[in-house]
Design an enzyme around this catalytic site. Sequence first.
Site, PDB file in Angstrom:
ATOM      1  N   LYS A 196       0.994  -1.277  -0.017  1.00 27.01           N
ATOM      2  CA  LYS A 196       0.009   0.009   0.023  1.00 27.01           C
ATOM      3  C   LYS A 196       0.920   1.396  -0.092  1.00 27.01           C
ATOM      4  CE  LYS A 196      -4.301   1.483  -0.371  1.00 27.01           C
ATOM      5  NZ  LYS A 196      -4.787   1.120  -1.511  1.00 27.01           N
ATOM      6  N   SER A 415      -8.463  -0.268  -5.328  1.00 21.84           N
ATOM      7  CA  SER A 415      -8.716   0.006  -3.967  1.00 21.84           C
ATOM      8  C   SER A 415     -10.046   0.338  -3.711  1.00 21.84           C
ATOM      9  CB  SER A 415      -7.703   1.372  -3.485  1.00 21.84           C
ATOM     10  OG  SER A 415      -7.552   1.273  -2.156  1.00 21.84           O
TER      11      SER A 415
END
Length: 630
Positions: A196, A415
């Site tokens: 991430k 996402s």
Amino acid sequence: MKQFFAALAANLVTIAICVVAGVLLIVGIAASAGSRPPTEVREGSVLVIDLDEALSDQPARPAATSFLDEALARGRPSLPLRSALLGIKAAADDDRISGILLRGSVTGDGVRSGYAALRELRGALTAFAASKKPVHAYLVNPDVATYYVASAASTVTLDPFGSLLFPGLASEQVFFSGLFEKYGIGVQVSRVGRFKAAVEPFTRRDMSPENRQQVASYLGDLWSEVKRGVAASRKVDTVALQTAVDANGILLPADAQAAKLVDRVAYFDVVLGDLQKLAGVSPAKDTNGDAPAADSRAAKLAAAMETPSLPQITLGAYAPLAVSKERLIGGSQAVAVVYAEGDIVDGEGGDNQIGGASLSRALRGIRLDEQVKAVVLRVNSPGGSAIASEQIQRELSLIAARKPVVVSMSSLAASGGYWISTAGQKIFAEPNTITGSIGVFSLVPNIKGLANRQGITFDTVKTGRYADLFSIARPRTEAELAVLQRGTDAVYTAFLERVSKARGLPLDSVRAIAEGRVWSGVQARRLGLVDSLGGLAEALKSAASLAKLTGDYDVREYPRLKSAAERLTELVENRPEPVAAKIDAVARELGASGPAAELARNLTHELGVLLTYNDPRGVYARMPYILRIR
């Protein structure tokens, strides 16, 4: 006396505003009343496609019916992808259209659309060529994306003083941590997922090893798809193509022709002669002042060609005719196409944003509309607010309980974009779609260093230990960071559960492929994150099949396009734009070409993303960074 002049000035300003508003309203009414002549498509017309024009995932625009419609549409530079696809499909069956001309960038800036959208455009051009009508491409300095589309043409011509900018793909990321450190701006983060990397531009000076690994992986898949497409169209071997790329990087005209990447090296007048023959126009009689081009953009192109009599029409002018014709079908059953393009933000959102409140409201209306039998969610988003993503996903789940929901992923569905996709009964992606990035983060900046250097200090009175948790006046303590991390972990767990349930995968399996990692469409299909490879057309067919629709059905697109009167009212009322939208507008204004202008646009856009971070809990499900591939 002072009060008198102040009051007088205020009254004069008020009167001026009313006068301007009144004039605008009168002009608007007059423009609406004055209907616009229908767009003319002359016999033998060449359909001109400007490859510099960006494609967007937005509702298709019908033909303008008034001068006001046309004037207000000029502020929207991109062409809806579905409009483009419908237009090219209609042109194949239109006896008035003799062929297509693709014009590549002279500056080398190239197209500004994602590769998945370009793949759909390329497919439409290939189908058009199969109708036995020629597709001519005239290129000067095409980049990879431009050539990827243009290589599908029947005949590819490269200008003798041009070149083929075909060195492969690269992804470049901007880092601001050194700038923040220099000016005393601190950034603290909490995140879940080794990959991430959304926080890296603000905490690092380069890519982390994990981020570099994932970028190399999906960039390799995107490049493989480009090579496959080019090799198939140009009838060359992918190995030979890679050899030519590595040996040259920038191919000069002779090298490009020797590598069979272009059919010929010639000036535009040679291409023009072919187009005139195709359209049935005699070059010797090209001075009789025939009817003007069908729209202003085509007129400019005609002027640039020095052929005002060549019958031609741009795709931007022709496509709305196909859209309007499709909407005449009518019927008591419909498939809704819901576009989710841009950053996902809390609230109403603005241009190029997905507002959690506004899109949820539109979805509720679709759920209650008995004529809508199925829904296609078209996603082109890097994600954003976790709360807004959940809000949208909830509404989609309620629809899915009553009617089929199919997801069509465009160039980017990552996402939060993947979060909302989990409501789909079936998910389609292109091989070069960027998706996944199942991870979350929280980012809290502070300006203590910057403020202290200017002699500014802060002091606080509070009634609870964490009352000033989100203050930007100071860094977070370890205990406060732990509080933020708990919230981030909880959202991540919820994300994993959504994916596990939607995709029928064990939670541990989802956890293994999550970690915030980004995948290509090919990889995502192999991992079970998507069901099939295909575009919007395939998703529409699947939705109709799942809904067991027979015969004709409407395709209704959402969010609903605003009427000319509504847009005029917004102009008159001068409704405030979100700051992020203004920054994005500034980036668009930096439209000059060249490396310096590109850098200015990138920096402006990257910093503008910070202003879209408006999640009430400060937790975000967003792509690692602004995806920039060239």
